[in-house]
Design a protein around this motif. Sequence first.
Motif, PDB file in Angstrom:
ATOM      1  N   ALA A 163       0.811  -1.224   0.000  1.00  0.00           N
ATOM      2  CA  ALA A 163       0.000   0.000   0.000  1.00  0.00           C
ATOM      3  C   ALA A 163       0.839   1.267   0.000  1.00  0.00           C
ATOM      4  CB  ALA A 163      -0.951  -0.006   1.192  1.00  0.00           C
ATOM      5  N   ASP A 164       1.947   1.260   0.724  1.00  0.00           N
ATOM      6  CA  ASP A 164       2.746   2.470   0.883  1.00  0.00           C
ATOM      7  C   ASP A 164       3.921   2.556  -0.095  1.00  0.00           C
ATOM      8  OD1 ASP A 164       1.117   3.217   3.005  1.00  0.00           O
ATOM      9  OD2 ASP A 164       2.344   2.109   4.459  1.00  0.00           O
ATOM     10  N   ARG A 165       4.007   1.602  -1.024  1.00  0.00           N
ATOM     11  CA  ARG A 165       5.144   1.617  -1.952  1.00  0.00           C
ATOM     12  C   ARG A 165       4.797   2.229  -3.302  1.00  0.00           C
ATOM     13  NH1 ARG A 165       7.609  -4.351  -1.568  1.00  0.00           N
ATOM     14  NH2 ARG A 165       8.923  -3.567  -3.275  1.00  0.00           N
ATOM     15  N   ALA A 166       3.550   2.678  -3.456  1.00  0.00           N
ATOM     16  CA  ALA A 166       3.138   3.324  -4.694  1.00  0.00           C
ATOM     17  C   ALA A 166       1.913   4.180  -4.419  1.00  0.00           C
ATOM     18  CB  ALA A 166       2.825   2.292  -5.779  1.00  0.00           C
ATOM     19  N   GLU A 167       1.637   5.072  -5.338  1.00  0.00           N
ATOM     20  CA  GLU A 167       0.381   5.805  -5.315  1.00  0.00           C
ATOM     21  C   GLU A 167      -0.576   5.047  -6.229  1.00  0.00           C
ATOM     22  OE1 GLU A 167      -1.456  10.235  -6.332  1.00  0.00           O
ATOM     23  OE2 GLU A 167       0.703   9.854  -6.573  1.00  0.00           O
ATOM     24  N   TRP A 168      -1.635   4.501  -5.644  1.00  0.00           N
ATOM     25  CA  TRP A 168      -2.533   3.607  -6.370  1.00  0.00           C
ATOM     26  C   TRP A 168      -3.706   4.382  -6.957  1.00  0.00           C
ATOM     27  CZ3 TRP A 168      -0.357  -0.796  -7.395  1.00  0.00           C
ATOM     28  CH2 TRP A 168       0.669  -1.247  -6.550  1.00  0.00           C
ATOM     29  N   LEU A 169      -3.921   4.198  -8.235  1.00  0.00           N
ATOM     30  CA  LEU A 169      -4.900   4.984  -8.985  1.00  0.00           C
ATOM     31  C   LEU A 169      -5.947   4.042  -9.589  1.00  0.00           C
ATOM     32  CD1 LEU A 169      -2.254   7.159 -10.859  1.00  0.00           C
ATOM     33  CD2 LEU A 169      -3.492   7.783  -8.765  1.00  0.00           C
ATOM     34  N   PRO A 170      -7.024   3.772  -8.857  1.00  0.00           N
ATOM     35  CA  PRO A 170      -8.051   2.869  -9.387  1.00  0.00           C
ATOM     36  C   PRO A 170      -8.782   3.499 -10.561  1.00  0.00           C
ATOM     37  CG  PRO A 170      -8.812   3.936  -7.367  1.00  0.00           C
ATOM     38  CD  PRO A 170      -7.373   4.331  -7.538  1.00  0.00           C
ATOM     39  N   VAL A 171      -8.904   2.741 -11.630  1.00  0.00           N
ATOM     40  CA  VAL A 171      -9.579   3.247 -12.824  1.00  0.00           C
ATOM     41  C   VAL A 171     -10.932   2.565 -12.966  1.00  0.00           C
ATOM     42  CG1 VAL A 171      -9.450   3.500 -15.340  1.00  0.00           C
ATOM     43  CG2 VAL A 171      -7.403   3.813 -13.947  1.00  0.00           C
ATOM     44  N   TYR A 172     -10.941   1.316 -13.385  1.00  0.00           N
ATOM     45  CA  TYR A 172     -12.218   0.634 -13.630  1.00  0.00           C
ATOM     46  C   TYR A 172     -11.941  -0.842 -13.838  1.00  0.00           C
ATOM     47  CZ  TYR A 172     -17.100   0.502 -15.341  1.00  0.00           C
ATOM     48  OH  TYR A 172     -18.447   0.302 -15.492  1.00  0.00           O
ATOM     49  N   HIS A 173     -12.787  -1.675 -13.242  1.00  0.00           N
ATOM     50  CA  HIS A 173     -12.670  -3.110 -13.448  1.00  0.00           C
ATOM     51  C   HIS A 173     -14.053  -3.700 -13.591  1.00  0.00           C
ATOM     52  CE1 HIS A 173     -11.911  -7.408 -12.627  1.00  0.00           C
ATOM     53  NE2 HIS A 173     -10.750  -7.156 -13.170  1.00  0.00           N
ATOM     54  N   ALA A 174     -14.222  -4.582 -14.584  1.00  0.00           N
ATOM     55  CA  ALA A 174     -15.500  -5.252 -14.832  1.00  0.00           C
ATOM     56  C   ALA A 174     -15.258  -6.747 -14.921  1.00  0.00           C
ATOM     57  CB  ALA A 174     -16.132  -4.740 -16.122  1.00  0.00           C
ATOM     58  N   ARG A 175     -16.053  -7.493 -14.187  1.00  0.00           N
ATOM     59  CA  ARG A 175     -15.853  -8.952 -14.151  1.00  0.00           C
ATOM     60  C   ARG A 175     -17.188  -9.657 -14.214  1.00  0.00           C
ATOM     61  NH1 ARG A 175     -16.121 -13.039 -10.489  1.00  0.00           N
ATOM     62  NH2 ARG A 175     -14.654 -14.771 -10.745  1.00  0.00           N
ATOM     63  N   SER A 176     -17.241 -10.736 -14.989  1.00  0.00           N
ATOM     64  CA  SER A 176     -18.443 -11.551 -15.101  1.00  0.00           C
ATOM     65  C   SER A 176     -18.108 -13.001 -14.823  1.00  0.00           C
ATOM     66  CB  SER A 176     -19.031 -11.423 -16.518  1.00  0.00           C
ATOM     67  OG  SER A 176     -20.053 -12.378 -16.743  1.00  0.00           O
TER      68      SER A 176
END
Length: 495
Positions: A53-66
Amino acid sequence: MSETASLPRIAIAGMGIESSTFSPHRAGDRDFLRLEGAALVNRYDALREGELADRAEWLPVYHARSIPGGAVLADTYASIKRRICDGLAEIVASGDGLDGLLLDIHGAMSVVGMDDAEGDLIAAIREVIGPDVVVSATMDLHGNVSRALVENVDLITCYRLAPHEDAWETRDRALRNLVTTLESGTAPHRAWVRVPILLPGEKTSTRVEPAKSLYARIPEVESRAGVVDAAIWIGYAWADEPRCHATVVVTGTDEAVTTAAAEELGRALWDVRDDFEFVGPPGTLDEAAERALSSATTPYLISDSGDNPGAGGTGDVTWTLAQLLQRPELTGPDSPVTLCASVFDKGAIDILRTHAVGDAVSVEAGARIDHGPHGPVRVEGVLHSLHEGDPDAGGIAVVRVGGLHVIITEHRKAYHDVSDFTSIGLDAQNAAIIVTKIGYLEPELYDIQRGWTLALTPGGVDQDLERLGHHRIQRPMFPFDAFDSDPDLTAEIVR
């Protein structure tokens, strides 16, 4: 300067489904669960629990799963691809830069009118993020690695267990590989070997040999100096596309070492091709029923493998249910408790909603999408229970016909865990027989079974691949063709 200014900026995006091109089901908007924002970041153990968690800046975009099914409708795919690309474009346009991307995919997605959906997706992403952003892909071992996919990622890995008990471990490994690569400033390459084998997952489970020993070789290969990751894809057998075949990719920084390792694993896979057998005792449905009825221990599990929604079946093939309803040993008043999961039919559920629990009911169900093996089946019995609000199935009804408990759902649902049954009041552990649309048993069902037959039933994920009829895979291909000599298993370096 902000606290995160020196940290790599990593985006998270992806789209996943396992698609049978032999299934008439079409996956649309309703089939996909969408995640973005904090919910997407918290999907991963290594980010939620703090390891990375602290080793990068995490940028959630979009995820779709079926859940698995048929090919994705073109409009549904286009809208999800656009949402991913637009989100990445916003990050790029912000001026703060983008260093990495976790591409969370399955690898066996088919889209109507398209041969290589994941290849198309990553190509579109590259147009947005450019060539310098490091992309780490995490995949199912039943995915397909095309040339377009392997060219456009920098790091790539897949599950090492089937059943996939290491799914989240694999995603975390892809994240770790990405962070470590960005921190080290290395430029990995891929040694890629196409292996002309196409087998169903039920013949390649890592519970048994030879896959068990084959995948057990990976940690040692991965530990070699100059290797970042080693992966073996069995591939996806129920799609008729040129990219469908087994694959080995070794990722690393030492070309000689990765080449030798990829060829070693490719050769090892080829050498055991004749040794793959079904993970469970196979048989016809009649043989399975006879074994179950005579079993001294319970519950006895029967895999209705041809219509397994967990591999791409529609979930509404009625062939097996029709056969079971003809058996008086299962439908009589003193018959053993048999759970039959499941068939979906919204119209049938709407009719059953007009009844009260305990009513005598008669309803036709199933075969609204895949009516090839058998048409709709009339189920006449007692409405045992009625349930609403299941996130996958919607409404659920259980109709009891003697000892046979027929599960009818509003929408597609796979009954692969004990909790799927207990959530609707059915005691799986104390049932005599469980018939469910599955191939190899998922861990919970495997643990409770006291006998098991992998029934070779018809449907969109028929275990008899030659009965399905592949026409577009690259030939020659084992086991469809005989090989007079070994294929070319030379590794190709992709940078």
